[in-house]
Write a protein that holds these residues in place. Structure first.
Motif, PDB file in Angstrom:
ATOM      1  N   ASN A  56      20.465  -6.313  41.221  1.00 49.49           N
ATOM      2  CA  ASN A  56      19.361  -7.184  40.817  1.00 49.49           C
ATOM      3  C   ASN A  56      18.649  -7.864  41.976  1.00 49.49           C
ATOM      4  O   ASN A  56      17.600  -8.482  41.791  1.00 49.49           O
ATOM      5  N   VAL A  57      19.247  -7.779  43.163  1.00 48.62           N
ATOM      6  CA  VAL A  57      18.658  -8.446  44.324  1.00 48.62           C
ATOM      7  C   VAL A  57      17.503  -7.611  44.855  1.00 48.62           C
ATOM      8  O   VAL A  57      17.614  -6.403  45.000  1.00 48.62           O
ATOM      9  N   ARG A  58      16.407  -8.275  45.130  1.00 42.77           N
ATOM     10  CA  ARG A  58      15.291  -7.579  45.752  1.00 42.77           C
ATOM     11  C   ARG A  58      15.505  -7.646  47.268  1.00 42.77           C
ATOM     12  O   ARG A  58      15.366  -8.700  47.873  1.00 42.77           O
ATOM     13  N   VAL A  59      15.855  -6.525  47.830  1.00 46.79           N
ATOM     14  CA  VAL A  59      16.244  -6.483  49.241  1.00 46.79           C
ATOM     15  C   VAL A  59      15.012  -6.618  50.140  1.00 46.79           C
ATOM     16  O   VAL A  59      13.988  -5.999  49.884  1.00 46.79           O
ATOM     17  N   ARG A  60      15.142  -7.460  51.166  1.00 49.52           N
ATOM     18  CA  ARG A  60      14.025  -7.632  52.107  1.00 49.52           C
ATOM     19  C   ARG A  60      14.429  -7.237  53.522  1.00 49.52           C
ATOM     20  O   ARG A  60      15.569  -7.418  53.932  1.00 49.52           O
TER      21      ARG A  60
ATOM     22  N   GLY B 150      12.951  -6.009  62.324  1.00 53.08           N
ATOM     23  CA  GLY B 150      13.201  -4.580  62.117  1.00 53.08           C
ATOM     24  C   GLY B 150      14.638  -4.138  62.380  1.00 53.08           C
ATOM     25  O   GLY B 150      14.929  -2.946  62.467  1.00 53.08           O
ATOM     26  N   SER B 151      15.546  -5.124  62.485  1.00 51.03           N
ATOM     27  CA  SER B 151      16.915  -4.753  62.843  1.00 51.03           C
ATOM     28  C   SER B 151      17.785  -4.447  61.617  1.00 51.03           C
ATOM     29  O   SER B 151      18.955  -4.123  61.749  1.00 51.03           O
ATOM     30  N   GLY B 152      17.234  -4.568  60.442  1.00 50.07           N
ATOM     31  CA  GLY B 152      18.035  -4.274  59.249  1.00 50.07           C
ATOM     32  C   GLY B 152      17.476  -5.017  58.050  1.00 50.07           C
ATOM     33  O   GLY B 152      16.313  -5.425  58.062  1.00 50.07           O
ATOM     34  N   VAL B 153      18.287  -5.177  57.016  1.00 49.50           N
ATOM     35  CA  VAL B 153      17.832  -5.938  55.854  1.00 49.50           C
ATOM     36  C   VAL B 153      18.582  -7.267  55.813  1.00 49.50           C
ATOM     37  O   VAL B 153      19.658  -7.409  56.394  1.00 49.50           O
ATOM     38  N   MET B 154      17.990  -8.236  55.141  1.00 46.84           N
ATOM     39  CA  MET B 154      18.607  -9.575  55.076  1.00 46.84           C
ATOM     40  C   MET B 154      19.772  -9.572  54.099  1.00 46.84           C
ATOM     41  O   MET B 154      19.599  -9.291  52.924  1.00 46.84           O
ATOM     42  N   LEU B 155      20.948  -9.882  54.629  1.00 48.02           N
ATOM     43  CA  LEU B 155      22.134  -9.851  53.782  1.00 48.02           C
ATOM     44  C   LEU B 155      22.789 -11.223  53.657  1.00 48.02           C
ATOM     45  O   LEU B 155      23.714 -11.401  52.869  1.00 48.02           O
TER      46      LEU B 155
ATOM     47  N   VAL C 209       9.229  13.464  59.712  1.00 51.92           N
ATOM     48  CA  VAL C 209       9.877  13.974  60.921  1.00 51.92           C
ATOM     49  C   VAL C 209       9.200  13.310  62.117  1.00 51.92           C
ATOM     50  O   VAL C 209       7.983  13.375  62.249  1.00 51.92           O
ATOM     51  N   GLU C 210       9.973  12.660  62.988  1.00 52.45           N
ATOM     52  CA  GLU C 210       9.372  12.060  64.196  1.00 52.45           C
ATOM     53  C   GLU C 210       9.622  12.929  65.418  1.00 52.45           C
ATOM     54  O   GLU C 210       8.738  13.135  66.232  1.00 52.45           O
ATOM     55  N   THR C 211      10.834  13.415  65.552  1.00 51.28           N
ATOM     56  CA  THR C 211      11.175  14.408  66.578  1.00 51.28           C
ATOM     57  C   THR C 211      12.157  15.351  65.872  1.00 51.28           C
ATOM     58  O   THR C 211      12.571  15.073  64.747  1.00 51.28           O
ATOM     59  N   PRO C 212      12.546  16.449  66.521  1.00 56.27           N
ATOM     60  CA  PRO C 212      13.461  17.363  65.822  1.00 56.27           C
ATOM     61  C   PRO C 212      14.780  16.707  65.397  1.00 56.27           C
ATOM     62  O   PRO C 212      15.489  17.233  64.542  1.00 56.27           O
ATOM     63  N   TYR C 213      15.112  15.555  65.984  1.00 53.15           N
ATOM     64  CA  TYR C 213      16.363  14.898  65.603  1.00 53.15           C
ATOM     65  C   TYR C 213      16.158  13.444  65.173  1.00 53.15           C
ATOM     66  O   TYR C 213      17.111  12.688  65.075  1.00 53.15           O
ATOM     67  N   ARG C 214      14.903  13.055  64.957  1.00 49.82           N
ATOM     68  CA  ARG C 214      14.640  11.674  64.543  1.00 49.82           C
ATOM     69  C   ARG C 214      13.752  11.699  63.297  1.00 49.82           C
ATOM     70  O   ARG C 214      12.703  12.346  63.291  1.00 49.82           O
ATOM     71  N   PHE C 215      14.193  10.982  62.276  1.00 51.63           N
ATOM     72  CA  PHE C 215      13.535  11.076  60.975  1.00 51.63           C
ATOM     73  C   PHE C 215      13.414   9.710  60.324  1.00 51.63           C
ATOM     74  O   PHE C 215      14.139   8.789  60.669  1.00 51.63           O
ATOM     75  N   ARG C 216      12.523   9.626  59.356  1.00 54.72           N
ATOM     76  CA  ARG C 216      12.444   8.418  58.532  1.00 54.72           C
ATOM     77  C   ARG C 216      12.974   8.733  57.136  1.00 54.72           C
ATOM     78  O   ARG C 216      12.775   9.823  56.624  1.00 54.72           O
ATOM     79  N   ARG C 217      13.695   7.768  56.570  1.00 52.49           N
ATOM     80  CA  ARG C 217      14.215   7.957  55.216  1.00 52.49           C
ATOM     81  C   ARG C 217      14.327   6.612  54.511  1.00 52.49           C
ATOM     82  O   ARG C 217      14.465   5.575  55.148  1.00 52.49           O
ATOM     83  N   PRO C 218      14.258   6.615  53.171  1.00 53.63           N
ATOM     84  CA  PRO C 218      14.350   5.360  52.432  1.00 53.63           C
ATOM     85  C   PRO C 218      15.799   4.949  52.159  1.00 53.63           C
ATOM     86  O   PRO C 218      16.678   5.806  51.992  1.00 53.63           O
ATOM     87  N   ILE C 219      16.043   3.651  52.148  1.00 55.09           N
ATOM     88  CA  ILE C 219      17.331   3.119  51.681  1.00 55.09           C
ATOM     89  C   ILE C 219      17.038   2.024  50.660  1.00 55.09           C
ATOM     90  O   ILE C 219      15.872   1.670  50.462  1.00 55.09           O
ATOM     91  N   TYR C 220      18.065   1.482  50.039  1.00 58.57           N
ATOM     92  CA  TYR C 220      17.889   0.414  49.043  1.00 58.57           C
ATOM     93  C   TYR C 220      16.768   0.754  48.061  1.00 58.57           C
ATOM     94  O   TYR C 220      15.811  -0.022  47.898  1.00 58.57           O
TER      95      TYR C 220
END
Ligand code: FAD
Ligand code: AMP
Lengths: 250, 314
Positions: A15-19, A24-29, B119-130
């Motif tokens: 339910n948490v909206r992750v920010r 740019g070092s990660g998400v707020m936990l 694809v940014e380089t042959p070994y560097r990529f963007r992907r979604p999390i959360y």
């Protein structure tokens, strides 16, 4: 069937909206509510239902994570797991490392079945169960929405893109579960008290002989592109006009 | 050179469109030489389809009775045997690819990059999390084989116009017997496929019954659209599971997505972020779906949908 292992990951509550952190070092936990990964709750529920149908089955909940992960394992014990094992680490764990760790535990415990969630809702990797099955050289039945056990065979209905598929796997096997497999039970207060007396062992990668080498480096974390705010139309006629203007309908 | 092996998805007759999207992804890797691997009982016809996709140099066929159904435990050791000659092994982020590729990666002793979106380089990529609430840039070591699944909604299909060489290969791999295919059930319809349709209409819990979903089917047929559903609608039995859109359903990227009686939970929005235009119809003006909608209409779907159909007819 004597033993079932269930992998339980501690993740940010769904339910948490992750920010994303501004740097740019990660998400707020910090201070964010943590829970059992929702799929893993379903995995545990399934194991408990198997146990309740059979006799003398031990359900072991296992996790890899920081020491606070004991909270989620206590919840698993309160739900009905018999004992729990935490592989304690402060590092972020990649799915391959998780699979290697679970393999080490599988070698020790020799379960007939290992249940995992189909995916962890933090990394959304959807890998660990398949990797464990590969390393263990055993069958995998992923995205289970129905599991029937019959002596040494599991018949598993899987949710696939085209609909439902049924496969049969010999035990021991790895099963990863989908949301519609079951509805997890609520934990009752007396169970929480009882769970305090159950065994929760804490171990480490070193003790299990797992190298835990990171193979991927995360260079940065960004917020996704935002969609621009759209317009509200007042009625159906206006909607149809707008769709026509965009060339989406003729 | 980057030698890229793409695991082709097919049902024995038709090459799944996800494969042509993986090919586009592979083409965006510098200095790529692309091979498509097809495992099946008889891949003659899908092999010629794969060979006609632009960008493919070679199509490898591995025909064998055990390959009649795509079981990961059976396919993975064969993919591993073929992968020896390649730097990259890619599969689609579909239920087929998600099941198979991690098994391949683990057998190769490497990590997998899931859901590669750029694809940014042959070994560097963007992907979604959360559930897409964050996008990470990840880098893998160039000294190991790279295994990844490709987020199909992020890539257009590679067009026709190729003329790849087709080769048959026999592999000396012992296959396990511990995993057996029993059967499949699909609510196959005449409507366009959800994952490739240019128009999608989805219904949520508000539809209230499987019977009421017919309102959407009728509208969809008028528009030539595919029909999707929220998880709540699927869980309630209003629609079959293969119609679910979202984090744990299908990730789609149609030209237009019309969400009807869907609140817009993050897990649902994950599945539709790449839609060109999102239309929302909901009686609650505060519904989160309106935050992402390009066009929103507040009102009762049971009045709006029939009226919409009427106006489209006119
Ligand atoms: C791990 C996890 C994974 C998930 N994965 C997915 C997923 O893949 N896909 C997915 O969809 N969900 C997923 N969910 C569920 C998600 O959180 C929501 O519960 C779900 O999307 C809600 O579906 P809904 O919008 O149809 O229902 P509700 O949230 O109940 O919304 C119904 C909407 O209909 C509106 N409405 C009611 N009556 C009318 C009417 N007559 N006319 C017009 N509007 C009306 C209401 O205002 C409301 O906004 C997941 C959840 C979890 C925990
Ligand atoms: N650190 C972990 N601790 C416990 N279980 C895990 C861990 N990582 C992954 N898993 C299990 O593997 C499943 C799939 O995770 P993933 O491959 O990361 O999407 C989860 O649902 C869990 O069951």
């Amino acid at each position: 069937m004597q033993k079932i292992m269930v992998c339980i990951k501690r993740v940010v509550d769904y339910n948490v909206r992750v920010r994303v952190k501004p740097d740019g070092s990660g998400v707020m936990l910090d201070g964010v509510k943590m829970s059992i990964n929702p799929f893993d709750e379903i995995a545990l529920e399934e194991a408990l239902r198997v146990k309740e149908r059979g006799t003398q089955i031990e359900v072991i909940a296992v996790s890899i994570g920081i020491l606070d992960t004991q909270q989620q394992l206590r919840t698993a014990l309160a739900m009905g797991a018999d004992r729990a094992i935490l592989v304690q680490t402060d590092k972020a764990v990649e799915p391959l490392t998780a699979a290697q760790t679970f393999l080490a535990l599988v070698k020790k415990e020799a379960p007939d079945l290992v249940f995992l969630g189909k995916q962890a809702i933090d990394d959304d990797a959807n890998q660990t169960g398949q990797m464990l099955a590969a390393l263990w050289d055993r069958p995998q039945a992923t995205y289970a929405s129905k599991v029937d056990l019959n002596l040494n065979v599991a018949s598993v209905t899987r949710e696939v893109d085209a609909g439902l598929e049924t496969i049969e796997v010999d035990l021991p096997a790895v099963i990863t579960v989908d949301l519609r497999l079951n509805e997890p039970r609520y934990v009752k207060l007396p169970d929480i008290m009882k769970a305090k007396k159950k065994t929760l062992d804490v171990t480490t990668f070193d003790a299990l002989g797992v190298s835990a080498e990171a193979l991927l480096t995360t260079l940065k974390t960004e917020a996704p592109a935002q969609r621009l705010k759209g317009v509200m139309v007042k009625d159906v006629a206006e909607l149809v006009d707008a769709l026509k203007k965009k060339g989406l309908i003729s | 050179m980057n030698k890229i092996l793409i695991i082709g998805e097919h049902d024995g007759k038709v090459l799944n469109p996800a494969t042509a999207k993986c090919i586009t992804c592979a083409k965006s890797i510098a200095d790529a030489e692309i091979t498509v691997l097809l495992l099946g009982a008889d891949t003659a016809s899908v092999a010629s389809q794969a060979a006609a996709v632009s960008g493919v140099k070679t199509v490898l066929r591995v025909d064998r009775a055990e390959n009649a159904h795509p079981l990961a435990a059976i396919f993975a050791p064969q993919v591993v045997a073929v992968a020896a000659d390649f730097t990259h092994v890619l599969g689609p982020t579909t239920s087929f690819g998600k099941d198979l590729m991690p098994r391949v990666a683990a057998l190769l002793g490497v990590a997998q990059v899931s859901d590669l979106m750029a694809v940014e380089t042959p070994y560097r990529f963007r992907r979604p999390i959360y559930a897409g609430n964050a996008i990470i840039t990840v880098e893998a070591s160039a000294t190991r084989k790279l295994v990844a699944t490709v987020r199909v909604a992020s890539f257009e299909a590679s067009p026709a116009g190729g003329s790849a060489t087709i080769e048959s290969k026999s592999l000396n791999v012992v296959l396990p017997t511990h995993t057996r295919y029993v059967g499949a059930k699909s609510g196959s319809t005449e409507r366009p496929d959800l994952q490739t349709a240019s128009k999608v209409i989805s219904g949520g819990r508000a539809l209230g019954s499987a019977d009421n979903f017919k309102l959407l089917y009728s509208l969809a047929d008028k528009l030539g659209a595919a029909v999707g559903a929220s998880r709540a609608a699927v869980d309630a039995g209003y629609a079959p599971n293969e119609m679910q859109v979202g984090q744990t359903g299908k990730i789609i990227s149609p030209e237009v997505y019309i969400a009807i009686g869907i609140s817009g939970a993050i897990q649902h929005l994950t599945g539709i972020k790449d839609a060109r235009t999102i239309v929302a119809i909901n009686k609650d003006s505060e519904a989160p779906i309106f935050e992402v909608a390009d066009l929103g209409l507040v009102g009762d779907l049971f009045q709006i949908v029939p009226e919409l159909e009427r106006l489209l007819k006119a």
